[in-house]
Design an enzyme around this catalytic site. Structure first.
Site, PDB file in Angstrom:
ATOM      1  N   CYS A  15       0.838  -1.213   0.000  1.00  0.00           N
ATOM      2  CA  CYS A  15       0.000   0.000   0.000  1.00  0.00           C
ATOM      3  C   CYS A  15       0.869   1.258   0.000  1.00  0.00           C
ATOM      4  O   CYS A  15       2.069   1.198   0.274  1.00  0.00           O
ATOM      5  CB  CYS A  15      -0.935   0.011   1.202  1.00  0.00           C
ATOM      6  N   CYS A  18       2.565   1.980   3.300  1.00  0.00           N
ATOM      7  CA  CYS A  18       3.718   1.087   3.531  1.00  0.00           C
ATOM      8  C   CYS A  18       4.905   1.572   2.713  1.00  0.00           C
ATOM      9  O   CYS A  18       6.047   1.546   3.177  1.00  0.00           O
ATOM     10  CB  CYS A  18       3.380  -0.345   3.108  1.00  0.00           C
ATOM     11  N   ASP A 396       0.728  19.306 -37.519  1.00  0.00           N
ATOM     12  CA  ASP A 396       1.706  19.636 -38.549  1.00  0.00           C
ATOM     13  C   ASP A 396       1.234  18.901 -39.807  1.00  0.00           C
ATOM     14  O   ASP A 396       0.642  17.836 -39.701  1.00  0.00           O
ATOM     15  CB  ASP A 396       3.079  19.123 -38.099  1.00  0.00           C
TER      16      ASP A 396
END
Length: 703
Positions: A15, A18, A396
């Protein structure tokens, strides 16, 4: 310091909290100068002298395994049901069920019933309590601290059953979060597995198989049919169809012959090839893609930054509300202490920001991984979100909307010369020219199997054309201005020239100093897919499509109208493109620029989102653009816009849903209906829905 930089892969990183704690623990090691932990990519970069054992000790609290980046150790895939945390969650569920059987057959307060619930709490919640209690002593308040307080509180007031259910559901929610991040990380792992780890090379008369790390620039790769190409390089001998889907997302194999570029991770389908290696393993296109995808996941998107800031104030606010709910009614309104402490604990549980914290990163990581597998490189969550908000796209022209390769479109004769004869003379004069128009004539000569004449006394007229003697006669080739100085162009010829120029074609005249023999019209060919792509973009909600070109106005307008573009800006210098992009941003808000990444670099950098084409072949495109379409094709542009919009929608849904569910559950406190059950279901349900919603982006055909 660069010499002490080491990169590691991580396993078991469960997590975000952690990850933050693990990073802090490493930073506390005296010999470490700096550390960067990329949670999304499960990657760790450490500056300083440190061993794998020290790093694993720093992550022991979460069972984190550390592997050197180039480790040959295979990644152990544990089945979902074999993971330690999932086994303890299952045992916790078992004892919770046993507890409820005893609850109804004996009684709620019977020691055996309490014992069953206590085992469920200890087995399922021990890792949670260890971290929670330690955080509590340091006054660090995260989700685990909140849950620890809630469960201890439930035990104190005798709510053993609900304490056990809370532990089980929290453990289940953590397991789901871990599973979803693992699935999202698979998108990177699958990229890393694309290129082979070993290569067959020829050095002198010897053919050997070696690790790709030991291959040197200049080595010759030997690639048999059906094999993956191990390194980037140029074909020396042989020809074959090469499947480049892994790099460019193109489903159709590309024919490769001597001099063509090939990429690591692509598949040689038919013939044998010998390839001279041009890049080291860490510099290959696929290595750059992996690096950029990982960096993209480390960079936080705006919505993720919002969530992080929000959670910082949200957690303390929930704790204060929880405390007030627990003490104000009993102190001032004669409420029952047990009931209101219970409600306070329920507020604490419902306030857990689990769903909120995972609402954005899972969606971002999954979408970036999906895009990379489809040949679109998105260099950060911020660019993914910006692309989702686009309303204007500037293109372009040359090489983007068109092929970038002029072709002869019309040959008109005004004298007794045939088309083949005209092209033969023109080719002889243009033999020494490298101009794109000259190259187009040479290509036409090959197709017509023109006569190979030799030209003498060649002379160039800068910006106008050239002359030379062919078969004993002096011929001129050039633009209408060159011929109008020598002779009078009659009305019929002038009308034809004007008509071709209106169609956007460049006209070259061929003749002598006293007679016009004919004209050759050349035009850059529009890509076959350009028109349908512009239509798809308009359907997706792109309001303005603008073409920027250095070509003359008539050519620009002709191409623009045939493609169905909203606007055309012609006769532009590179710096003019920059000014126009700034003007479009002021007028329309979110603007993207699509170009080839070389001469368009300033415009790409100025736009909200710079999109480069052909990223597989040019380092410049990978470096300057925010998003690179790895194939030299616009086909992936609508897919990318659609994916970005879908991701943005999912993130908004996740944040809105997570917050709405919290508010709804908290409102249940007023009539006293909020129980620990409802609280944990609101929290876990929100997390589960947010994760599943984000996982919709994982499918290749998500868009």
């Amino acid at each position: 310091m660069e010499g002490n930089k080491q990169v590691y892969r991580l396993q078991g990183l469960s997590c975000t909290n952690c990850a933050a704690k693990f990073e802090k623990n490493i930073r506390d090691i005296e010999t470490v100068d700096d550390v960067q932990l990329n949670f999304g990519a499960a990657k760790l970069t450490v500056q300083g002298l440190v061993s794998v054992e020290q790093l694993e000790a720093a992550g022991a609290f979460d069972g984190i395994k550390v592997l050197p980046e180039r480790s040959r150790e295979p990644v152990k895939k544990e089945p979902f049901w074999k993971k330690r945390e999932n086994i303890t969650t299952s045992i916790s569920l078992l004892f919770t069920i046993i507890g409820y059987v005893l609850y109804f057959s004996l009684s709620e307060s019977h020691p055996v019933t309490i014992g069953a619930f206590l085992i469920a709490i200890v087995v399922g919640g021990l890792p949670l309590f260890k971290v929670g209690v330690k955080n509590l002593t340091k006054l660090q308040f995260d989700m685990k601290t909140l849950m620890t307080i809630a469960i201890i509180g439930a035990a104190i007031i005798g709510e053993w059953a609900e304490g056990a259910v809370v532990v089980f559901l929290f453990a289940l929610s953590e397991a789901l979060e871990s599973y979803s991040m693992d699935k999202a990380r698979q998108s990177i792992k699958s990229l890393m597995d694309i290129a082979p780890k070993r290569a067959t090379i020829r050095r002198g008369n010897q053919t050997m198989e070696i690790d790709v790390e030991d291959v040197q620039i200049g080595d010759v790769l030997v690639i048999k049919p059906g094999q993956k190409i191990a390194m980037d390089g140029k074909v020396l001998t042989g020809q074959s169809s090469v499947n480049q889907a892994a790099i460019t997302g193109e489903s159709i194999p590309v024919h490769k012959t001597s001099g063509d570029e090939v990429f690591a991770g692509t598949i040689n389908e038919e013939g044998s090839l010998e390839v001279r290696v041009t890049k080291r393993v860490e510099d290959t296109t696929i290595a750059k893609i992996i690096h950029l995808v990982e960096e993209a996941q480390a960079e936080k998107a705006p919505s993720q930054q919002f969530v992080d800031k929000f959670a910082k104030y949200y957690t303390p606010a929930i704790m204060i509300i929880s405390f007030l709910v627990a003490v104000i009614p009993p102190l001032f309104f004669g409420g029952d202490w047990n009931n209101w402490i219970y409600s306070g604990l329920a507020v604490l549980v419902v306030g857990c920001p689990c769903a909120l914290v995972v609402s954005t990163p899972v969606a971002i990581v999954t979408a970036i991984g999906n895009a990379a597998r489809n040949g679109v490189l998105i260099k950060g969550g911020i660019h993914l979100e910006e692309a989702g908000r686009l309303e204007t796209i500037a293109f372009d022209k040359t090489g983007t909307l068109t092929e970038g390769k002029p072709e002869v479109t019309d040959i008109v004769t005004f004298a007794d010369k045939s088309e083949t004869e005209m092209v033969s003379i023109a080719t002889a004069i243009e033999e020494y020219s490298q101009h794109p128009l000259a190259t187009a004539i040479k290509r036409k000569a090959i197709r017509l199997q023109a006569i190979e004449y030799q030209a003498e006394n060649f002379l160039s007229y800068t910006g106008k054309g050239a002359k030379a003697t062919v078969q004993g006669e002096e011929y001129f080739i050039g633009n209408p201005a060159l011929f109008s100085e020598m002779l009078t162009i009659d009305n019929e010829a002038q009308d034809r020239i004007n008509q071709l120029q209106i169609e956007g074609k460049t006209v070259m005249l061929l003749g002598t100093n006293h007679e016009l023999l004919g004209l050759i019209a050349v035009a850059d060919q529009i890509r076959k897919s350009s028109k349908s792509i512009i239509q798809k973009l308009h359907k997706l909600g792109i309001k303005q499509t603008v073409m920027l070109t250095g070509d003359n106005q008539s050519t620009g307008v002709a191409i623009g109208s045939s493609l169905g573009l909203s606007e055309v800006k012609a006769e532009l210098l590179p710096e003019d493109k920059l000014t126009i992009i700034n003007g479009l941003k002021a007028k329309h808000g979110h603007v993207a620029m699509v170009g080839d990444g070389i001469n368009d670099a300033p415009a790409l950098a100025t736009a909200n989102v710079g999109i480069a084409m052909g990223g597989a072949g040019t380092d410049v495109a990978l470096e300057t653009a925010d998003i690179a379409l790895m194939a030299d094709d616009l086909e992936k542009l609508p897919y990318m816009i659609s994916l970005s919009r879908k991701t943005l929608t999912i993130i908004k849904q996740n944040i809105s849903f997570a917050l709405a569910l919290k508010v709804l559950a908290l409102l249940l406190v007023i009539p006293g209906w909020l129980t620990l059950w409802i609280a944990i279901f609101a929290d876990m349900g929100a997390t589960l829905i947010v994760v599943l919603n984000s996982m919709r982006l994982i499918k290749k055909g998500a868009v």
